[in-house]
Enzyme design. Sequence first.
Site, PDB file in Angstrom:
ATOM      1  N   HIS A  86       2.026  -5.243  -8.295  1.00  0.00           N
ATOM      2  CA  HIS A  86       1.032  -4.746  -7.333  1.00  0.00           C
ATOM      3  C   HIS A  86      -0.186  -4.140  -8.026  1.00  0.00           C
ATOM      4  O   HIS A  86      -1.339  -4.464  -7.705  1.00  0.00           O
ATOM      5  CB  HIS A  86       1.735  -3.703  -6.454  1.00  0.00           C
ATOM      6  N   SER A 118      -3.942  -2.785   0.829  1.00  0.00           N
ATOM      7  CA  SER A 118      -3.920  -2.549  -0.616  1.00  0.00           C
ATOM      8  C   SER A 118      -4.942  -3.397  -1.345  1.00  0.00           C
ATOM      9  O   SER A 118      -5.384  -3.046  -2.436  1.00  0.00           O
ATOM     10  CB  SER A 118      -2.535  -2.855  -1.192  1.00  0.00           C
ATOM     11  N   ASP A 143      -1.027   3.474  -9.213  1.00  0.00           N
ATOM     12  CA  ASP A 143      -0.268   2.349  -8.676  1.00  0.00           C
ATOM     13  C   ASP A 143       0.993   2.160  -9.497  1.00  0.00           C
ATOM     14  O   ASP A 143       1.539   3.114 -10.051  1.00  0.00           O
ATOM     15  CB  ASP A 143      -1.147   1.098  -8.687  1.00  0.00           C
ATOM     16  N   ASN A 180      -0.482  -1.001   6.663  1.00  0.00           N
ATOM     17  CA  ASN A 180      -0.270  -2.335   7.222  1.00  0.00           C
ATOM     18  C   ASN A 180       0.636  -2.339   8.447  1.00  0.00           C
ATOM     19  O   ASN A 180       1.294  -3.333   8.725  1.00  0.00           O
ATOM     20  CB  ASN A 180       0.362  -3.248   6.163  1.00  0.00           C
TER      21      ASN A 180
END
Length: 470
Positions: free
Chosen positions: A207, A412, A169, A322
Amino acid sequence: MKNLKKMALSLCAMGVLFTSCEKDEINETVEVDAVQLEEAPFKNYMVISKSTELTKSVENYLKTSGGKIVSTIPEIGIAIVNSKDANFIQNTLKNKEIVSVVPDYEIKWIPSQAENELTSMDVSIEALTPSPGTTEGAYIRLWGMDAIDAPEAWNAGYTGKGASVFVLDSGIDRDNVEFSQNLNKDLSASFVPGEPYYTSPGRFPNHGTHVAGTIAANKNNFGVIGVAYEAELVAVKVLSEFTGSGAFSSINAGIVYAGNNKADVVNMSLGATFNKNGKLTDADGNEFKIPAKFIQEIVLAQQRAIDYAYKNGVTLIASAGNDGMNYDGNGSTIKLPGSLNNVITISATAPEGWHPFSNPNTNFDIPASYTTYGKSLIDLAAPGGDGDVSVLDMIFSVASGEDAFNYNAGTSMASPHAAGVAALIIGKYGKMSPHEVEKLLIRSSDQVDGNGQSLFFGKGRVNAFRAVTE
């Protein structure tokens, strides 16, 4: 799992704050001429050899090919070469040991935008159902843990201890108290030039930190708790914390790194969507197209990395995306890494108007409004949250910064719930093959949409308690 398809491209980044890519944006066609293509923002090339291992003869050839070797991923036969030679691709392909050369594009894999911080709902822990999570001040916000029966797994004695989860990430806040007990700082690594594996001070919300919190935030009488709160966490930075972008080679190198370092689980809350009429979005937000043959070569490289880690015993879990689209019937479309073989792809579920006091027993298994779906893509579902009705329907987790937490929603956020359950399984049974982990995840999942393969839920929504008691 998934079958690879031939495609060309479009980007839809995955899972930060309740964000999806619009369908008309995904399908928009843009004409790009040769001059525009030449000006596309790349500096390096991925050179992919025929052999899945990088031979000395290929390395020696590249040293005299008009470029400079920046790095190598020898385990999968890839070298990253920087060259200003306009004919570098054509000249390099003259070597019969080299199967392809593709620009190492740096693209956005997650959006970079502001996220909400909501920390004002103070509650009494006496109001909570008894479980290890009740000692965490914000446990009452974690509807996702109840949705997958995580407290029941904890009460049965399963906490992920003995399992390792590598989080590919944008980095993790190494100084956050929620990771003080289980973040392996020595093993954590960065494949983003100029950025350490950890996040810069004050990089709220970040994130990667949010994702890691859902997987394994510590049980420490403070804040939140992760699904596998005693699992070892390893931060593998493959995306810039400032832009949410990363080079294809960085993702591939991170996956191989996990394979080389005995990772049990890899969580990839990131992704890109490729199709014929699509486009790439670079780190600066510029859009451009690339030739279809480049897409095939990019897929080849990433599949090699996935296969390498898989053969080294890594269970690979990824977010579905998404963009709210049905993947079925889109024969020219592929998701990276979600639709590659040997990847478990997770869609997102959410409640509707959940409240810990006034509406605590609402249905937790509504497909999130933004989630990508399709029987040909989705393996399993997990809580990802939604914000159409209430911010409380989103996922609350750790943010970068002192005592920082925030709400996010996206696939996520779903992927780390599933990765946490996988860590619980390995914590119970010890080292297992990825195939066995996947079988147990599927067999123990809740059939919230009937038996068989569901359009939105795959084989079912993960269940932590059943996963460790089947």
